[in-house]
Design a protein around this motif. Structure first.
Motif, short mmCIF file in Angstrom:
data_model
loop_
_atom_site.label_atom_id
_atom_site.label_comp_id
_atom_site.label_asym_id
_atom_site.label_seq_id
_atom_site.Cartn_x
_atom_site.Cartn_y
_atom_site.Cartn_z
N ALA A 79 0.95 3.95 -2.97
CA ALA A 79 0.40 5.37 -2.70
C ALA A 79 1.70 6.21 -3.10
N TYR A 80 3.00 6.05 -2.95
CA TYR A 80 4.08 6.62 -3.29
C TYR A 80 4.27 6.89 -4.99
N LEU A 87 1.04 -1.43 0.00
CA LEU A 87 -0.03 0.04 -0.01
C LEU A 87 0.71 1.18 0.00
N ALA A 88 1.91 1.38 0.89
CA ALA A 88 2.77 2.34 0.70
C ALA A 88 3.55 2.62 -0.39
N THR A 121 1.75 6.28 -7.04
CA THR A 121 0.62 7.13 -7.46
C THR A 121 0.79 8.75 -7.31
N VAL A 122 1.45 9.06 -6.19
CA VAL A 122 1.60 10.43 -5.95
C VAL A 122 2.79 10.98 -7.04
#
Length: 267
Positions: free
Chosen positions: A20-21, A16-17, A23-24
């Motif tokens: 998310a990274y 998940l981390a 995606t950002v």
């Protein structure tokens, strides 16, 4: 069992981390691309509008538009040239810093010109126009000087590199063509470079020596040194006395107490 669940939960949180990274980062890159596209489109629209005002509105307004267009074109070209050259030449960092200071004056002048385009007092505008022209020329001249100096520096390095490369290629080409050089007296011909005698060259050599090839054939051939040495060794071997390979037995001595052998009877 609890350890397996903990490991699975940890891997899930890690995925998940990372997601998310990523995606950002993707969203940020897309946003920057969109902002860059919008800025370029806005710049193109403004340049087109200024060109249209230069042609359609004569007088002070047209001159202001021409000054803005000249200033923006020069500053943009210098900025692109310095940013492209600083990646290859680190000494351009100082030039880029100077251009940033010059850019602040350029943006201030562009804002003044843009504000004066909406000025209703044409007389006041005409009075301020010479000072604005002088200031624009000063900034444009400084920007052009930085841009052409950076280009001349890059061309100088390219020319030096080309000259050095040409010298190395000439040396390599000369080394590859070493067989075309004539041998000197100190450097005789090697076995593979000796010219093969032909019928024409043999006849020419015989003519220079004053003898024909037929005369050379009639001359007795001189024995070679090795053949003469072998013949002399054979003659010396023939002249020496022959030696027996095994020494003959010496006669045995006879003593007085020994009896003489009786002759065998013939009957």
């Amino acid at each position: 069992m609890e350890a397996v669940i903990a490991v699975v939960a940890l891997l899930f949180v890690l995925f998940l981390a990372v997601g998310a990274y990523a995606t950002v980062k993707v969203v940020g890159a897309a946003r920057r691309g969109v902002d860059r596209t919008i800025t370029q489109a806005r710049r193109t629209v403004e340049d087109t509008t200024l060109r249209a005002r230069t042609l359609a509105q004569p007088g002070a307004v047209g001159e202001l538009a021409q000054l803005r267009l000249k200033l923006r074109t020069s500053m943009r070209a210098t900025q692109d040239s310095l940013r492209a050259g600083v990646a290859e030449d680190s000494s351009l960092h100082e030039s880029l810093a100077l251009f940033q200071r010059l850019s602040a004056h350029g943006h201030e002048l562009d804002d003044d010109l843009k504000r004066l385009e909406r000025e209703p007092d044409r007389i006041e505008l005409s009075q301020r126009l010479p000072a604005l022209k002088e200031r624009t020329e000063q900034i444009v001249k400084a920007a052009d000087s930085l841009r052409w100096a950076a280009r001349d520096r890059a061309h100088k390095f390219a020319d030096d590199d080309l000259d050095l490369l040409s010298e190395q290629i000439d040396m390599e080409a000369g080394a590859l063509r070493h067989w075309t050089k004539e041998p000197t007296d100190d450097q005789p011909l090697t076995s593979w470079s000796d010219p093969k005698p032909t019928a024409g060259t043999a006849g020419t050599a015989g003519a220079k020596n004053g003898a024909s090839p037929a005369a050379d054939l009639n001359k007795p051939s001189q024995p070679k040194p090795q053949a003469s040495a072998r013949a002399e060794a054979a003659e010396r071997a023939a002249q020496e006395p022959t030696r027996q390979a095994i020494t003959p037995p010496a006669p045995q001595p006879t003593y007085p107490w020994q009896k003489k052998p009786k002759p065998e009877s013939t009957t």
